[in-house]
Scaffold this motif. Structure first.
Motif, mmCIF file in Angstrom:
data_model
loop_
_atom_site.group_PDB
_atom_site.id
_atom_site.type_symbol
_atom_site.label_atom_id
_atom_site.label_comp_id
_atom_site.label_asym_id
_atom_site.label_seq_id
_atom_site.Cartn_x
_atom_site.Cartn_y
_atom_site.Cartn_z
ATOM 1 N N LEU B 164 11.790 5.367 -5.938
ATOM 2 C CA LEU B 164 10.518 4.716 -5.649
ATOM 3 C C LEU B 164 9.596 4.741 -6.875
ATOM 4 O O LEU B 164 8.937 3.753 -7.189
ATOM 5 N N ARG B 214 9.683 -1.102 1.728
ATOM 6 C CA ARG B 214 8.857 0.076 1.998
ATOM 7 C C ARG B 214 7.468 -0.053 1.387
ATOM 8 O O ARG B 214 6.464 0.265 2.024
ATOM 9 N N MET B 215 7.418 -0.527 0.163
ATOM 10 C CA MET B 215 6.115 -0.687 -0.490
ATOM 11 C C MET B 215 5.274 -1.730 0.221
ATOM 12 O O MET B 215 4.053 -1.633 0.254
ATOM 13 N N GLU B 216 5.944 -2.722 0.788
ATOM 14 C CA GLU B 216 5.209 -3.733 1.529
ATOM 15 C C GLU B 216 4.676 -3.142 2.835
ATOM 16 O O GLU B 216 3.498 -3.318 3.184
ATOM 17 N N GLN B 217 5.514 -2.397 3.534
ATOM 18 C CA GLN B 217 5.099 -1.748 4.782
ATOM 19 C C GLN B 217 3.955 -0.772 4.541
ATOM 20 O O GLN B 217 3.064 -0.633 5.388
ATOM 21 N N ASP B 218 4.019 -0.101 3.394
ATOM 22 C CA ASP B 218 2.968 0.863 3.053
ATOM 23 C C ASP B 218 1.684 0.177 2.597
ATOM 24 O O ASP B 218 0.703 0.841 2.254
ATOM 25 N N GLY B 219 1.721 -1.152 2.534
ATOM 26 C CA GLY B 219 0.512 -1.885 2.159
ATOM 27 C C GLY B 219 0.205 -1.875 0.683
ATOM 28 O O GLY B 219 -0.891 -2.237 0.258
ATOM 29 N N ILE B 220 1.186 -1.485 -0.120
ATOM 30 C CA ILE B 220 0.959 -1.454 -1.572
ATOM 31 C C ILE B 220 1.194 -2.829 -2.179
ATOM 32 O O ILE B 220 0.457 -3.267 -3.053
ATOM 33 N N GLU B 222 2.471 -7.124 -1.520
ATOM 34 C CA GLU B 222 2.905 -8.228 -0.674
ATOM 35 C C GLU B 222 4.057 -8.878 -1.403
ATOM 36 O O GLU B 222 3.905 -9.293 -2.558
ATOM 37 N N ARG B 232 -2.611 -2.864 -3.691
ATOM 38 C CA ARG B 232 -3.275 -1.599 -3.998
ATOM 39 C C ARG B 232 -2.804 -1.038 -5.345
ATOM 40 O O ARG B 232 -1.943 -0.142 -5.381
ATOM 41 N N ARG B 235 -2.774 2.753 -5.660
ATOM 42 C CA ARG B 235 -1.670 3.518 -5.073
ATOM 43 C C ARG B 235 -0.376 3.322 -5.852
ATOM 44 O O ARG B 235 0.459 4.231 -5.931
ATOM 45 N N LEU B 239 1.876 6.335 -7.631
ATOM 46 C CA LEU B 239 3.332 6.499 -7.588
ATOM 47 C C LEU B 239 3.923 6.680 -8.984
ATOM 48 O O LEU B 239 4.928 7.361 -9.154
#
Lengths: 256, 256
Positions: B164, B214-220, B222, B232, B235, B239
Motif C-alpha cells: 500500500l 481499497r484506497m477508493e473505499q477509504d476515500g483517498i 476516486e 485526500r 492521507r 501513507l
DNA sequence: CGGGATTTTGATATTTTTCAAATATCGTGG
DNA sequence: CCACGATATTTGAAAAATATCAAAATCCCG
C-alpha cells in the motif's frame, strides 16, 4: 590520441597505493605513462577505518571518491524515522561515493565492516586533470553510468525474485567478486551481519537465517557463522536462474 | 569562465524543440548564448512514437540520449526467460537512455505508453561540444549521478515499504511530476497499464488492483479506469511516510 | 568467565501471491 | 454505430511466502 601506457608501466603503478587513480582511466582512455603518474600523484592518501567507522555520512558535503584497497564497506540510506536500507557492499578494488556527484552531497552513509583501507581521490583534483585529458572525462561518465546498471540489477532482484533466489544471487555475486581477489569462488567470509544482508535483500533477519539453514540442509552450502562454503555451485547457480547479479563498481572493469 | 545566458535568451531557446539540449547545461554550467545555440543545432530532430513502439531496445548499440517532449515512456529490463521488470516512467521534460553510457549498449528497452514525441541528442555530438566546454562535461556527470539517486530511491521503496505504501509513493511521485507540467497535483491520467505499475512496484497486478479499490473505499482516491483523482492528498502523504519519492531525471532540475 | 549483542528457532499472524472466473474495456470491421 | 473478439482489469477463495513475536542458543569481547 595519445599512446596507452605499456603493460609494464601500468603494472608498476598498480603496485603502489596510487594505482587507484590510474585504474579509472587506463587503457580505454588511451592515456600515456606521464598521465598516469600525474593522476597517481593526486591520490591524497590512504585512510584506515576501524570496523563500524564511517567514511562519509548521508548529507555530508562531497569532496572525494574512495577506492577500497583492503577490507570492506557497506553503504546505506537512512530515512527520517531511522529505517535503514543497505544499498551495497564494497570490497577491494571497488568504488564508493559516486552517488554524491549529483548535488555535491552524499546520499548514503559508508561504513567499514571490518578493518579497512581506502584511497581517497579528491574530486576537485580529478576534475582539474580531466580538463586536460578529455578521454578521462568520458571515462568518468562511463563509470558513473555503470553504477546505474548495478543499481538496476539490484532492483530487478528485489522486484522479480523471491527470498531464496535473492540470497542465492547475493551469494553468487559475492563469490564471483571474491574470486577476482583470491581465486577462490567456493568459500566466502561474510564481513557483514545477517541484518545487513537482510536489509540489502529487502527481507527480515529471521528469514535470512532460515534461508541459510535451508540451503545448508539442502546440501548447497556449509555455513559456519560468517564462513560459507559453496558445496554445490551448480545448484546455487540454478537457484539464481539467469539473473544478472548486482555488484559494486570496479575500477578494473575499465581496464582492457 | 563565460557569462551565463540572460533569462530572455534562455527563454527563447526553450520555446523551440531545441530547448532540450540547452536544459542540460544552462545556468550551472555557465554557458553563454552562443554555446546554447550551438547545442541547439545539435538536436538531431523530433521523433514521433506511437503507443507500443520502442525508442531503443535492450542490447541496442548506444547512439543518443532522448528527452521526452510530450507523451510518456516506460523503460524495462527483460530477463532471458522473458520476465520483465519496469524500471521507470518518463514524462515530458524527462530524460531516457542514460544507463547505456557505461558500455555503449542500452541496458533496457524504452517503449511509448501513448502517442509520444521525443528529441534525440546524438551523444557523439554532445561529446564533441563538451570537449570545448568543460562545465558541460561536469554537468553531464551530475546528470548521470542523479539517475543513481533516483534508482536508489526506487530501491528503498522496494526494500522497506509494503504494497500500500509503495502505491501511495508511486502516485505521489506522479502527482508531483504532473503538477510541474499542468499545475494540477490532484488529478492524474495513468498512461501505463496496471501490469506496468505492478511490475514497477514489485507486485502482481491483482494486488495493485485491490489496492486501488481499497484506497477508493477509504476515500483517498476516486478511480475511474485510467483517471485518478486524489481526494485526500493529506492521507496519501501520510501513507507515504517520509519516503523519498523515486522519480525520473529532469533536465530542468539543472536549471537554477 | 560474564554479559550484551547477534543469530537461530519455533509458533503464529499477516501480507501477498496464485489460481480461477467474472467483468469491463478497447479496437476493429461490418 | 454496434457487435465481437482480444485484452485488460477486477474480484473471490485458497495457498504460499514472509513477517512478527517470543524465547533460546550462540557468539564475541573485554
Amino acid at each position: 590520441m595519445q599512446q596507452a601506457a605499456t603493460t609494464a608501466e601500468r603494472g608498476k603503478l598498480r603496485c603502489s597505493c596510487g594505482a587507484c587513480a590510474p585504474h579509472i582511466c587506463s587503457i580505454p582512455a588511451g592515456l600515456d605513462a606521464s598521465d598516469l603518474i600525474r593522476l597517481d600523484a593526486n591520490v591524497r592518501d590512504k585512510r584506515v577505518l576501524e570496523r563500524g567507522k564511517t567514511l562519509f555520512r548521508q548529507g555530508d558535503a562531497f569532496h572525494s571518491l574512495y577506492v577500497v584497497r583492503a577490507g570492506s564497506l557497506k553503504t546505506f540510506a537512512e530515512a527520517a524515522d531511522g529505517d535503514v536500507q543497505v544499498l551495497g557492499f564494497h570490497f577491494a578494488g571497488e568504488l564508493a561515493g559516486i552517488d554524491a556527484l549529483a548535488d555535491e552531497r552524499h546520499q548514503c552513509t559508508a561504513e567499514a565492516l571490518e578493518h579497512t583501507l581506502v584511497c581517497e581521490l579528491p574530486y576537485a583534483r580529478l576534475q582539474r586533470i580531466a580538463r586536460d585529458i578529455p578521454s578521462l572525462q568520458h571515462q568518468f561518465v562511463r563509470i558513473v553510468s555503470s553504477e546505474i546498471v548495478a543499481c538496476q540489477a539490484h532492483l530487478v532482484m528485489m522486484g522479480k525474485h523471491q527470498a531464496l533466489e535473492r540470497l542465492a544471487i547475493f551469494l553468487s555475486s559475492l563469490a564471483e567478486r571474491n574470486g577476482r581477489l583470491s581465486r577462490d569462488t567456493e568459500s566466502l567470509v561474510l564481513t557483514m551481519s545477517r541484518q545487513d544482508i537482510a536489509s540489502y535483500l529487502g527481507l527480515v533477519i529471521e528469514t535470512v537465517s532460515r534461508l541459510f539453514a535451508r540451503m545448508e540442509q539442502d546440501g548447497i552450502l556449509e555455513v559456519d557463522r560468517k564462513s560459507i562454503r559453496i558445496v554445490r555451485p551448480d545448484r546455487l547457480a540454478t537457484l539464481c536462474g539467469n539473473a544478472v547479479k548486482p555488484s559494486a563498481l570496479r575500477y578494473d572493469s575499465y581496464i582492457a
